[in-house]
Design an enzyme around this catalytic site. Structure first.
Site, PDB file in Angstrom:
ATOM      1  N   GLU A  49       5.813 128.983  74.892  1.00 56.08           N
ATOM      2  CA  GLU A  49       6.361 129.362  76.202  1.00 56.08           C
ATOM      3  C   GLU A  49       7.771 129.935  76.086  1.00 56.08           C
ATOM      4  OE1 GLU A  49       4.850 126.523  75.557  1.00 56.08           O
ATOM      5  OE2 GLU A  49       3.183 126.292  76.984  1.00 56.08           O
ATOM      6  N   GLN A 112       0.970 115.491  81.541  1.00 51.47           N
ATOM      7  CA  GLN A 112       1.719 116.756  81.544  1.00 51.47           C
ATOM      8  C   GLN A 112       2.535 116.937  82.829  1.00 51.47           C
ATOM      9  OE1 GLN A 112      -0.978 119.974  80.323  1.00 51.47           O
ATOM     10  NE2 GLN A 112      -0.321 119.649  78.207  1.00 51.47           N
ATOM     11  N   LYS A 161      -1.440 122.016  91.156  1.00 52.19           N
ATOM     12  CA  LYS A 161      -2.802 122.487  90.929  1.00 52.19           C
ATOM     13  C   LYS A 161      -3.650 122.465  92.207  1.00 52.19           C
ATOM     14  CE  LYS A 161      -6.466 122.099  87.498  1.00 52.19           C
ATOM     15  NZ  LYS A 161      -6.907 121.423  86.257  1.00 52.19           N
TER      16      LYS A 161
END
Lengths: 565, 165
Positions: A49, A112, A161
């Site tokens: 990333e 996460q 999400k």
């Protein structure tokens, strides 16, 4: 039309005109990757990333557009912190999109999960946590506006999400009311007039200009104003290319590793016209002794920069191009002042204290020589990218910059490992340009995996690696200030086979170990256009960057070589 | 170091308090007190920040860079009404209750909880008055105390002058 939040997100990026994004997928951001599959937006899959972030940054610098990177929650987001902080320091417009765990899981230490908006609060110009699917399109619109306007900078959008999976009707984003965000771009006319009056009257004026000129597309106005007012121009590291190096009024970079002439001209000036600069400590040395006899006109888009380090007699808040065009308009029919004495003094410094190095035919390769040879063989027609350290300073000193947006490096944050991913991003944005990076071996070993991205994605950049086996700038300081105790600065990899490493990543690999091998290696590299190229230059580990003003010292004392110590 | 009072109008959005306090912390400005609450406008909150900083101009400019900060007013002490609330529990055993209550009366401090060994007072007023009361009861023994932090608004100086004419 009913769409998922993820579809809205990607459509909103298309709406902003995004053509390429750099990213790494993962669990929380997964819904957003599905619509990318059908989108005209190109997705470049970075290997890390941090690489994605610097790619977006390189893209933004080279193209002048907002760069976009995407990462997942948790480690994906934390890996973006360095590029975000880098963009904030160097005022690079970037929008970062990160996945987040579902709103129902936030705060529960979910898999996460990281507090992304909290972690990046001090590394962004602004950030968002979007909790309502109906807000996605407008938030993206607002983020691009904030990133690109005023003092540009990075903006992060964190999207849980479940918000990506929720459904909503698409509606074109509307301009939102932002009562707390109204950058001042138009300079005050009276200040411009007063500034011009003083510039005309000054005896030893210097234009001290930086990255703000590049961001504001003010290079032409700068050159025009320098000419009409007959004022010599000093650029910061970030401002290289703001005025052509071939221009007679250009004095080059000032500061810790600036030219003797640029640094000294500022010290001796009676009027400093600072535009798009922030009096960084690498420029000023000890601010107490910086340009002691100068009045200061300071123009910047960010009011907080004015007076932060040095009080300004004439503060001007505004866009650099508008300021310089305003100067030009206010100059009106004043003639061009005769500054023969001042210019002659400057010419004498230039003659007496030029940048210098000594490349002997049989001796080790000098890095400065490599930079000059790359410049000669490319005719300077390349976007030059550097990492951080000695090679960065040499690149800034010995390359001849003729245009803005052709010099990319990590100035404020000083992020080692910047060069490879930034070069990849620049080339993705400007595929018809030659993108050449010079990198130290220490930097290269931090991010070279992005060359895999470059070869897989067919982004043929050229990377010159200076193999001196050490962290060169650290070693230079240890040599000068730590009694030559080279603690932790020797990489132990001078024998590493960069040719094999390059080939293993799908790149062409070349090597030059002697001075006479330098030009042929560069020529061979320039002949390759179907793959990225890595050229290893085995360079002199003892070479040091000169001139040098020791950290925190007075800019009156410029060491031009070891003999000055 | 000099204390200054800033009245900061901010958008009422999640995390604004964190943005403001984190910015002040990372720029090295010391927060003496910070009080925040709603205003008459539904989307705006007002923060009253008492800050110690050598360069107040920098504090204001840096705060202004926050997208959610709408307006900053520096309040000078003469033209400002500043108020603070303190709850303080004072030890009152050993026959000192009357003496403490007399003191409280002078300061307009209201007893809000009384037990055999202590009295809790509520006192409201300018910080100086609150501090003076605190100093005077301190010898009796302070069991615990809490302060609200300062809230402040500028006086309507302009209109008052107009009336005087």
């Amino acid at each position: 039309m009913t769409m998922t939040g993820a579809q809205v997100l990607i459509k909103a990026l298309e709406f902003e005109g995004v053509d390429v994004v750099f990213g790494v997928p993962g669990g929380a951001i997964l819904p957003a990757y599905d619509p990318i599959h059908d989108s005209p937006i190109r997705h470049v899959l970075a290997r890390h990333e941090q690489g994605a972030g610097h790619m977006a940054q390189g893209y933004a610098w080279a193209t002048g557009r907002v760069g976009v990177c995407i990462a997942t929650s948790g480690p994906g987001a934390t890996n973006l912190v360095t590029p975000l902080a880098d963009c904030l320091m160097d005022s690079v417009p970037m929008v970062a999109i990160t996945g987040q765990v579902a709103t129902t899981a936030i705060g529960n230490d979910a898999f996460q999960e990281a507090y992304t908006t909290g972690i990046t609060m001090a590394a962004t110009k602004h950030n968002y946590l979007v909790t309502d699917v109906a807000d996605i399109a407008n938030t993206v619109h607002e983020a691009f506006h904030i990133a690109a306007t005023g003092r540009p900078g990075p903006v992060l959008i964190d999207v849980p999400k479940d918000v990506l999976n929720a459904e909503v009707e698409w509606a074109d984003p509307v301009s939102l009311e932002m009562p707390g965000y109204k950058p001042t771009t138009d300079p005050h006319p009276r200040r411009l007039k007063e500034a011009v009056r003083r510039i005309e009257a000054a005896e030893r004026p210097v234009l001290y200009v930086g990255g703000g000129i590049i961001k504001a597309e003010a290079a032409e106005a700068l050159t025009a104003f320098a000419e009409v007012s007959n004022v010599p121009v000093v650029t910061t590291l970030m401002g290289r290319g703001a005025i052509p190096d071939s221009h007679p009024l250009t004095l080059g970079m000032s500061g810790m590793h600036g030219t003797y002439t640029a640094t000294t001209a500022i010290q001796k000036s009676d009027l400093l016209i600072a535009v798009g600069v922030r009096f960084d400590d690498r420029v000023t040395g000890d601010p107490e002794y910086f340009a002691p006899g100068a009045e200061v006109i300071h123009a910047d888009i960010d009011p907080a920069e004015i007076g932060k380090v040095r009080a300004a007699e004439i503060p001007i808040v505004g866009d650099a191009r508008k300021v310089l065009e305003g100067f030009l308009a206010a100059w009106d029919d004043r003639g061009t002042p005769d500054r023969t004495d001042w210019i002659e003094t400057i010419r004498r410094w230039q003659r007496d204290k030029p940048l210098a190095y000594d490349q002997t035919p049989d001796g080790p390769i000098k890095p400065q020589y490599v930079i000059e040879e790359i410049h000669r063989l490319t005719k300077g027609d390349a976007i030059l990218v550097a990492g951080v350290g000695q090679h960065q300073m040499w690149a800034s000193q010995f390359w001849k910059f003729e245009e803005p947006r052709r010099w990319l490096n990590s100035g404020g944050l000083g992020t080692m490992g910047f060069a490879v991913p930034a070069a990849v991003g620049a080339k993705a944005g400007m595929p018809d340009e030659l993108v050449f990076a010079v990198d130290g071996d220490g930097c290269f070993q931090m991010t070279f995996q992005e060359l895999i991205t470059a070869s897989v994605e067919n982004i043929p950049v050229k990377i010159a690696v200076f193999n001196n086996g050490v962290h060169g700038m650290v070693r230079q300081w240890q040599r000068l200030f730590y009694d030559e105790r080279f603690s932790g600065s020797e990489l132990g990899t001078s024998d590493i086979d960069y040719v094999k490493l390059a080939e293993a990543m799908g790149c062409a690999g070349l090597r030059a170990a002697t001075a006479d091998e330098v030009a042929p290696a560069i020529e061979k590299a320039l002949a390759v256009d179907d793959r990225p190229v890595v050229i290893e230059f085995v360079v002199d580990p003892d070479e040091m960057v000169w001139p040098m003003v020791p950290a925190g010292g007075s800019n009156d004392i410029v060491l031009t070589g070891p003999e000055d110590l | 170091m000099k204390e200054s009072t800033l009245s900061v109008l901010v958008e009422d959005k999640a995390g604004v308090l964190a943005r403001v306090s984190s910015l002040l912390a990372r720029r090295g400005f010391n927060i003496h007190s910070l009080a925040v609450g709603p205003t008459s406008e539904p989307h705006l909150s007002r923060m009253t920040i008492v800050v110690e900083a050598p360069e107040l101009e920098q504090v204001k400019k840096q705060l202004n860079k926050l997208v959610n900060v709408v307006k900053i007013t520096e309040l000078d002490q003469v033209q400002t009404v500043e108020q603070e609330v303190m709850l303080i529990r004072v030890a009152s055993g050993g026959g000192k209750r009357t003496e403490i209550l007399e003191l409280a009366q002078i300061f307009d401090a209201t007893p809000v909880d009384v037990s055999p060994s202590s009295i809790m007072f509520s006192i409201t007023g300018p910080p100086r008055k609150v501090n003076d009361f605190l100093d005077l009861v301190r010898p009796h023994g302070i069991v615990e105390l809490v302060k609200s932090g300062r809230v402040a608004l500028a006086r309507d100086a302009k209109n008052r002058r107009a009336k005087a004419v």
